[in-house]
Design a protein around this motif. Structure first.
Motif, PDB file in Angstrom:
ATOM      1  N   ILE A 179     -15.045  75.439 111.801  1.00  0.00           N
ATOM      2  CA  ILE A 179     -14.508  76.759 112.123  1.00  0.00           C
ATOM      3  C   ILE A 179     -14.255  76.810 113.625  1.00  0.00           C
ATOM      4  CG2 ILE A 179     -16.847  77.713 112.274  1.00  0.00           C
ATOM      5  CD1 ILE A 179     -15.676  80.371 111.252  1.00  0.00           C
ATOM      6  N   SER A 180     -13.061  77.265 113.994  1.00  0.00           N
ATOM      7  CA  SER A 180     -12.667  77.300 115.406  1.00  0.00           C
ATOM      8  C   SER A 180     -12.159  78.683 115.772  1.00  0.00           C
ATOM      9  CB  SER A 180     -11.570  76.272 115.675  1.00  0.00           C
ATOM     10  OG  SER A 180     -11.969  74.981 115.296  1.00  0.00           O
ATOM     11  N   PRO A 181     -12.426  79.140 117.007  1.00  0.00           N
ATOM     12  CA  PRO A 181     -11.899  80.442 117.456  1.00  0.00           C
ATOM     13  C   PRO A 181     -10.396  80.354 117.727  1.00  0.00           C
ATOM     14  CG  PRO A 181     -13.081  79.368 119.234  1.00  0.00           C
ATOM     15  CD  PRO A 181     -13.290  78.508 118.026  1.00  0.00           C
ATOM     16  N   ILE A 182      -9.694  81.469 117.528  1.00  0.00           N
ATOM     17  CA  ILE A 182      -8.271  81.584 117.867  1.00  0.00           C
ATOM     18  C   ILE A 182      -8.160  82.430 119.135  1.00  0.00           C
ATOM     19  CG2 ILE A 182      -6.018  82.416 117.110  1.00  0.00           C
ATOM     20  CD1 ILE A 182      -6.923  82.045 114.244  1.00  0.00           C
ATOM     21  N   ARG A 183      -7.455  81.919 120.131  1.00  0.00           N
ATOM     22  CA  ARG A 183      -7.312  82.633 121.403  1.00  0.00           C
ATOM     23  C   ARG A 183      -5.859  83.048 121.603  1.00  0.00           C
ATOM     24  NH1 ARG A 183     -11.784  81.777 124.758  1.00  0.00           N
ATOM     25  NH2 ARG A 183     -13.206  80.131 124.035  1.00  0.00           N
ATOM     26  N   ASP A 184      -5.670  84.196 122.245  1.00  0.00           N
ATOM     27  CA  ASP A 184      -4.314  84.627 122.580  1.00  0.00           C
ATOM     28  C   ASP A 184      -3.911  84.013 123.918  1.00  0.00           C
ATOM     29  OD1 ASP A 184      -5.624  86.071 124.555  1.00  0.00           O
ATOM     30  OD2 ASP A 184      -5.462  87.993 123.494  1.00  0.00           O
ATOM     31  N   ASP A 185      -2.741  84.420 124.432  1.00  0.00           N
ATOM     32  CA  ASP A 185      -2.231  83.836 125.666  1.00  0.00           C
ATOM     33  C   ASP A 185      -3.124  84.104 126.872  1.00  0.00           C
ATOM     34  OD1 ASP A 185      -0.116  82.888 124.242  1.00  0.00           O
ATOM     35  OD2 ASP A 185       1.266  84.513 124.808  1.00  0.00           O
ATOM     36  N   GLU A 186      -3.924  85.132 126.790  1.00  0.00           N
ATOM     37  CA  GLU A 186      -4.809  85.471 127.901  1.00  0.00           C
ATOM     38  C   GLU A 186      -6.218  84.915 127.713  1.00  0.00           C
ATOM     39  OE1 GLU A 186      -4.696  89.657 128.375  1.00  0.00           O
ATOM     40  OE2 GLU A 186      -2.550  89.717 128.889  1.00  0.00           O
ATOM     41  N   GLY A 187      -6.400  84.124 126.657  1.00  0.00           N
ATOM     42  CA  GLY A 187      -7.692  83.481 126.437  1.00  0.00           C
ATOM     43  C   GLY A 187      -8.680  84.311 125.652  1.00  0.00           C
ATOM     44  N   ARG A 188      -8.279  85.508 125.217  1.00  0.00           N
ATOM     45  CA  ARG A 188      -9.194  86.338 124.434  1.00  0.00           C
ATOM     46  C   ARG A 188      -9.267  85.838 122.991  1.00  0.00           C
ATOM     47  NH1 ARG A 188      -6.414  90.501 127.362  1.00  0.00           N
ATOM     48  NH2 ARG A 188      -5.056  90.738 125.527  1.00  0.00           N
ATOM     49  N   ILE A 189     -10.465  85.842 122.431  1.00  0.00           N
ATOM     50  CA  ILE A 189     -10.653  85.412 121.037  1.00  0.00           C
ATOM     51  C   ILE A 189     -10.311  86.588 120.129  1.00  0.00           C
ATOM     52  CG2 ILE A 189     -12.330  84.651 119.327  1.00  0.00           C
ATOM     53  CD1 ILE A 189     -13.849  83.249 121.573  1.00  0.00           C
ATOM     54  N   ASN A 190      -9.356  86.351 119.249  1.00  0.00           N
ATOM     55  CA  ASN A 190      -8.964  87.438 118.342  1.00  0.00           C
ATOM     56  C   ASN A 190      -9.000  87.021 116.872  1.00  0.00           C
ATOM     57  OD1 ASN A 190      -6.779  85.754 118.172  1.00  0.00           O
ATOM     58  ND2 ASN A 190      -5.426  87.069 119.373  1.00  0.00           N
ATOM     59  N   GLY A 191      -9.793  85.990 116.574  1.00  0.00           N
ATOM     60  CA  GLY A 191      -9.941  85.562 115.180  1.00  0.00           C
ATOM     61  C   GLY A 191     -10.455  84.139 115.112  1.00  0.00           C
ATOM     62  N   CYS A 192     -10.391  83.566 113.938  1.00  0.00           N
ATOM     63  CA  CYS A 192     -10.851  82.194 113.768  1.00  0.00           C
ATOM     64  C   CYS A 192      -9.986  81.515 112.716  1.00  0.00           C
ATOM     65  CB  CYS A 192     -12.327  82.137 113.366  1.00  0.00           C
ATOM     66  SG  CYS A 192     -12.612  82.555 111.627  1.00  0.00           S
ATOM     67  N   VAL A 193     -10.054  80.193 112.698  1.00  0.00           N
ATOM     68  CA  VAL A 193      -9.388  79.406 111.668  1.00  0.00           C
ATOM     69  C   VAL A 193     -10.414  78.416 111.116  1.00  0.00           C
ATOM     70  CG1 VAL A 193      -8.500  77.723 113.337  1.00  0.00           C
ATOM     71  CG2 VAL A 193      -7.443  77.914 111.088  1.00  0.00           C
ATOM     72  N   VAL A 194     -10.464  78.337 109.789  1.00  0.00           N
ATOM     73  CA  VAL A 194     -11.384  77.430 109.106  1.00  0.00           C
ATOM     74  C   VAL A 194     -10.559  76.332 108.443  1.00  0.00           C
ATOM     75  CG1 VAL A 194     -13.221  77.194 107.402  1.00  0.00           C
ATOM     76  CG2 VAL A 194     -12.963  79.338 108.668  1.00  0.00           C
ATOM     77  N   VAL A 195     -10.922  75.091 108.695  1.00  0.00           N
ATOM     78  CA  VAL A 195     -10.274  73.934 108.069  1.00  0.00           C
ATOM     79  C   VAL A 195     -11.331  73.238 107.224  1.00  0.00           C
ATOM     80  CG1 VAL A 195      -9.039  71.776 108.452  1.00  0.00           C
ATOM     81  CG2 VAL A 195      -8.717  73.698 110.037  1.00  0.00           C
ATOM     82  N   PHE A 196     -11.019  73.010 105.953  1.00  0.00           N
ATOM     83  CA  PHE A 196     -12.018  72.423 105.050  1.00  0.00           C
ATOM     84  C   PHE A 196     -11.318  71.575 104.003  1.00  0.00           C
ATOM     85  CE2 PHE A 196     -10.651  76.379 103.222  1.00  0.00           C
ATOM     86  CZ  PHE A 196     -10.596  76.155 101.852  1.00  0.00           C
ATOM     87  N   ARG A 197     -12.124  70.745 103.337  1.00  0.00           N
ATOM     88  CA  ARG A 197     -11.581  69.921 102.257  1.00  0.00           C
ATOM     89  C   ARG A 197     -12.635  69.724 101.169  1.00  0.00           C
ATOM     90  NH1 ARG A 197      -9.944  64.300 104.621  1.00  0.00           N
ATOM     91  NH2 ARG A 197      -8.875  65.714 106.058  1.00  0.00           N
ATOM     92  N   ASP A 198     -12.150  69.568  99.956  1.00  0.00           N
ATOM     93  CA  ASP A 198     -13.010  69.307  98.805  1.00  0.00           C
ATOM     94  C   ASP A 198     -13.467  67.853  98.871  1.00  0.00           C
ATOM     95  OD1 ASP A 198     -14.240  68.975  96.390  1.00  0.00           O
ATOM     96  OD2 ASP A 198     -12.533  69.535  95.148  1.00  0.00           O
ATOM     97  N   CYS A 199     -14.779  67.645  98.949  1.00  0.00           N
ATOM     98  CA  CYS A 199     -15.341  66.299  99.104  1.00  0.00           C
ATOM     99  C   CYS A 199     -15.846  65.711  97.792  1.00  0.00           C
ATOM    100  CB  CYS A 199     -16.492  66.318 100.114  1.00  0.00           C
ATOM    101  SG  CYS A 199     -15.964  66.753 101.777  1.00  0.00           S
ATOM    102  N   LYS A 207     -19.127  83.354 119.349  1.00  0.00           N
ATOM    103  CA  LYS A 207     -19.989  83.493 120.521  1.00  0.00           C
ATOM    104  C   LYS A 207     -19.834  82.298 121.455  1.00  0.00           C
ATOM    105  CE  LYS A 207     -24.827  84.201 121.850  1.00  0.00           C
ATOM    106  NZ  LYS A 207     -26.215  84.377 121.351  1.00  0.00           N
ATOM    107  N   ALA A 208     -19.812  81.080 120.879  1.00  0.00           N
ATOM    108  CA  ALA A 208     -19.729  79.881 121.704  1.00  0.00           C
ATOM    109  C   ALA A 208     -18.310  79.611 122.171  1.00  0.00           C
ATOM    110  CB  ALA A 208     -20.264  78.670 120.944  1.00  0.00           C
ATOM    111  N   GLY A 209     -17.329  80.095 121.417  1.00  0.00           N
ATOM    112  CA  GLY A 209     -15.936  79.868 121.784  1.00  0.00           C
ATOM    113  C   GLY A 209     -15.478  78.440 121.591  1.00  0.00           C
ATOM    114  N   VAL A 210     -16.156  77.688 120.737  1.00  0.00           N
ATOM    115  CA  VAL A 210     -15.803  76.282 120.498  1.00  0.00           C
ATOM    116  C   VAL A 210     -15.819  76.028 118.991  1.00  0.00           C
ATOM    117  CG1 VAL A 210     -16.722  75.459 122.690  1.00  0.00           C
ATOM    118  CG2 VAL A 210     -18.225  75.559 120.690  1.00  0.00           C
ATOM    119  N   THR A 211     -15.300  74.882 118.615  1.00  0.00           N
ATOM    120  CA  THR A 211     -15.283  74.496 117.198  1.00  0.00           C
ATOM    121  C   THR A 211     -16.696  74.196 116.724  1.00  0.00           C
ATOM    122  OG1 THR A 211     -13.054  73.587 117.386  1.00  0.00           O
ATOM    123  CG2 THR A 211     -14.393  72.826 115.535  1.00  0.00           C
ATOM    124  N   ILE A 212     -17.044  74.735 115.576  1.00  0.00           N
ATOM    125  CA  ILE A 212     -18.359  74.527 114.973  1.00  0.00           C
ATOM    126  C   ILE A 212     -18.174  73.772 113.664  1.00  0.00           C
ATOM    127  CG2 ILE A 212     -20.412  75.612 113.995  1.00  0.00           C
ATOM    128  CD1 ILE A 212     -20.177  75.950 117.000  1.00  0.00           C
TER     129      ILE A 212
END
Length: 657
Positions: free
Chosen positions: A242-262, A215-220
């Motif tokens: 968690i960050s949105p993935i955008r295509d060449d036209e700027g449309r959000i078509n998924g997300c990518v989650v980056v995490f680590r074991d702390c 919804k926000a279109g930014v990294t959370i």
């Protein structure tokens, strides 16, 4: 280089190589001639599929021109399919006509173009160049994909990507390892199933984080104190975003989650927090120790005036008189006050210490006999003394005070109800984790130590009380002074040991003391003391002290003992009197703590010029402060304030004979 319309010809210095697969020899020869004229190099010609595959297995070519219809059963589509399995050389199909089914088959081999017979030279060139451009672009793309795959495999974080329906489309090896989900299992699964993030409320928060990022279109950033539930049900602390993935036209078509074991970083944080807490506790205790020692020193100075004057006054009063009883009471009260000061000095680790080799089991048995009258009759005191306990170096009376204070404290925790106290000794190996949890902050290293344990079945302590039990003057008893456990802590500290406490409200308390041991047997020390209540001195004595009342009281006492007395109000004046040698002093009473030039500096300067001058060092602190001075070989002794006529007489007798 030459240009043909919009097509860039290959460089003459590096001609591109083409292989021709054509079952009609005239067509093959025509193709070879045309390609040569265009600047390409023909690497070879095959008229059937088997020969084509065998030859291409040994050649490195840039392009294959493939006729769809070949003799001997294997057509061009089959050859292209087999060729695709072994190499990525681009294929262009050459055909005069083909049915729809054949073209559909040909499309499955992903050819780089079609050339229809009869073909136009310009069309052939354009098709070849476009095929080569496409092949180079796809080669670069595959290289980037390999680099990206290698990066994802090597990165130190877990990475999971999804489509716009929250389904997993990518998971790197580290994410597989942390979550417990393999790539085969995870692809296509809902994100919240593979990556289940929980907060303190026990709710899977992954869907809400996903919706917020979309919804926000930014990294959370998912925040602190989050845990990942793995496939096998374990909970791991994680740090993730968690960050949105955008295509060449700027449309959000998924997300990518980056995490680590702390887990490891959490352990390091906890260890750092524990060390900081222990350091703060140590600093607090040291500050209180300095305060307690300073108060004890000042009180001892005041009490010195009381005890000297009271003991001196008793010399001139009849034993049966009411005044004698009053003076005795004054002296007794001052001595009890001095004992409290000594407890404060013990807390500060500066109590008077006379170390010897002590058998702790024998000391414990002797102390237990004394304690039978000091604890409640409803308390069952038991001993569990270990075998082969080595001796320790310590002050016997102080170590006895430690045991008595702990047992009496345990008895009072039983509140006159039936209960048990167990006194236990062991010579044991102590792990570093146990030593790190101790209270004194002696930083003992893992090894073998003598353990003294006092365990009770009393009411225990709350964490708030437990944090303050060693503070001077803190007590939960109506009549207590709050110095017992403070003295225990100081004595353990001065003996190089450490102390740990475990207590649960309603579940009893356990004190454990760890002491370093001796490797040499106990040596008997014989002391001979000469004592005479009628001894009198002669000649001059000098008192150097910044307290006027102590100088006056000391002058009266030394006059009574036969000396002519001179006074110095500070170290500078005292040094001047001594070195001037206008008077031959028989003895100097030197206060250790004075402003400007203190007693230690005066002593060292005097010893350089007058190594045989008898000196009595005085201090409201313990003899610790003057150990190095008394061991320099000169006629020196120490007396701790407060003192009486009798005690100063004993020191003079021992020093002067």
């Amino acid at each position: 280089m030459p240009i043909y319309g919009d097509i860039v010809a290959p460089a003459a210095s590096s001609p591109l190589t083409v292989f021709i697969v054509e079952d009609e020899s005239l067509v093959a020869m025509d193709l070879e001639e045309r390609l040569t004229q265009m600047g390409y190099q023909v690497a070879g010609i095959a008229d059937n599929g088997v020969d084509a595959l065998n030859t291409l297995a040994t050649l490195k070519v840039d392009l294959v021109l493939m006729d769809i219809h070949l003799r001997d059963g294997m057509d061009g589509v089959d050859v292209a399919g087999n060729l695709r399995k072994t190499s990525n050389v681009p294929v262009i199909f050459v055909t005069a006509h083909a049915d729809e089914a054949t073209l559909r088959r040909a499309g499955q081999t992903e050819p780089f173009g079609y050339v229809l017979k009869p073909f136009d030279e310009r069309e052939l060139r354009a098709t070849i160049e476009m095929a080569l451009y496409r092949h180079r672009a796809e080669s670069r793309l595959r290289k980037v994909e390999r680099w990206l795959a290698t990066t994802l495999r090597s990165i130190g974080d877990g990475v999971i990507a999804t489509d716009d329906q929250r389904r997993v489309t990518l998971i790197n090896p580290l994410a597989e390892s942390v979550t417990g989900w393999s790539c085969y299992e995870a692809i296509g699964k809902p994100l919240e199933e593979v990556l289940a993030i929980y907060g303190e409320d026990g709710v899977n928060e992954t869907p809400s984080f996903y919706d917020e990022a979309m919804k926000a279109g930014v990294t959370i950033h998912m925040g602190e104190n989050k845990s990942l539930r793995t496939k096998d049900g374990r909970m791991l602390p994680v740090d993730d975003s968690i960050s949105p993935i955008r295509d060449d036209e700027g449309r959000i078509n998924g997300c990518v989650v980056v995490f680590r074991d702390c887990t490891h970083s959490k352990q390091l944080q906890e260890e750092r927090r524990r060390l900081e807490t222990k350091m703060q506790e140590t600093q607090r205790l040291e500050s209180l120790g300095v305060l307690a020692a300073g108060i004890a020193h000042d009180f001892n100075n005041l009490l010195t005036v009381v005890t000297m004057n009271a003991s001196l006054a008793k010399v001139f009063v009849a034993k049966e008189s009411q005044v004698m009883r009053g003076l005795t009471d004054i002296q007794s009260a001052a001595e009890r006050a001095a004992q409290l000061c000594n407890q404060m000095l013990a807390y500060a680790g500066q109590g008077p210490v006379a170390k010897e080799a002590v058998c702790i089991n024998s000391l414990t048995r002797d102390t237990a006999q004394l304690l039978t009258t000091a604890i409640s009759k409803k308390t069952a005191l038991s001993l569990d003394l270990g075998d082969n306990i080595p001796k320790i170096s310590g002050d016997r009376s102080q170590l006895q005070q430690v045991i008595m204070n702990l047992v009496i404290n345990a008895s009072e925790s039983l509140q006159d109800l039936p209960g048990k106290i167990k006194l236990k000794t062991r010579y044991m190996h102590v792990e570093q984790a146990r030593l790190d949890a101790c209270r004194v902050g002696s930083a003992l290293e893992e090894g073998d130590y003598l353990m003294i344990e006092v365990k009770d079945t009393g009411e225990g302590m709350s964490p708030e009380i437990l944090a303050r039990i060693f503070d001077p003057f803190f007590t939960t008893k109506f009549t207590g002074r709050g110095l017992g456990l403070a003295a225990v802590l100081g004595i353990v500290r001065s003996h190089g040991g450490d102390l740990a406490v475990e207590s649960v409200s309603g579940g009893g308390t356990t004190f454990r003391i760890y002491m370093p041991t001796l490797v040499v047997p106990e040596e008997s020390v014989a002391e001979s003391n000469f004592e005479s209540n009628t001894w009198l001195g002669t000649g001059y004595a000098l008192i150097v002290d910044d307290e006027v009342t102590i100088r006056m009281a000391g002058q009266a006492v030394l006059n009574h003992l036969g000396f002519q007395v001179e006074l110095a109000e500070d170290g500078m004046r005292g040094l001047e009197k001594i070195l001037k040698q206008a008077v031959n002093y028989k003895v100097v009473l030197l206060d250790l703590t004075m402003p400007n030039l203190d007693g230690r500096d005066v002593y060292k300067l005097v010893r350089e010029r007058m190594p045989h001058l008898p000196i009595i060092i005085m201090s409201g602190y313990s003899s610790h402060q003057a150990t190095d001075l008394m061991n320099d070989g000169g006629p020196t002794t120490f007396i701790q304030k407060p003192f009486t006529v009798e005690s100063i007489r004993e020191k003079l007798v021992a020093l002067l004979g």
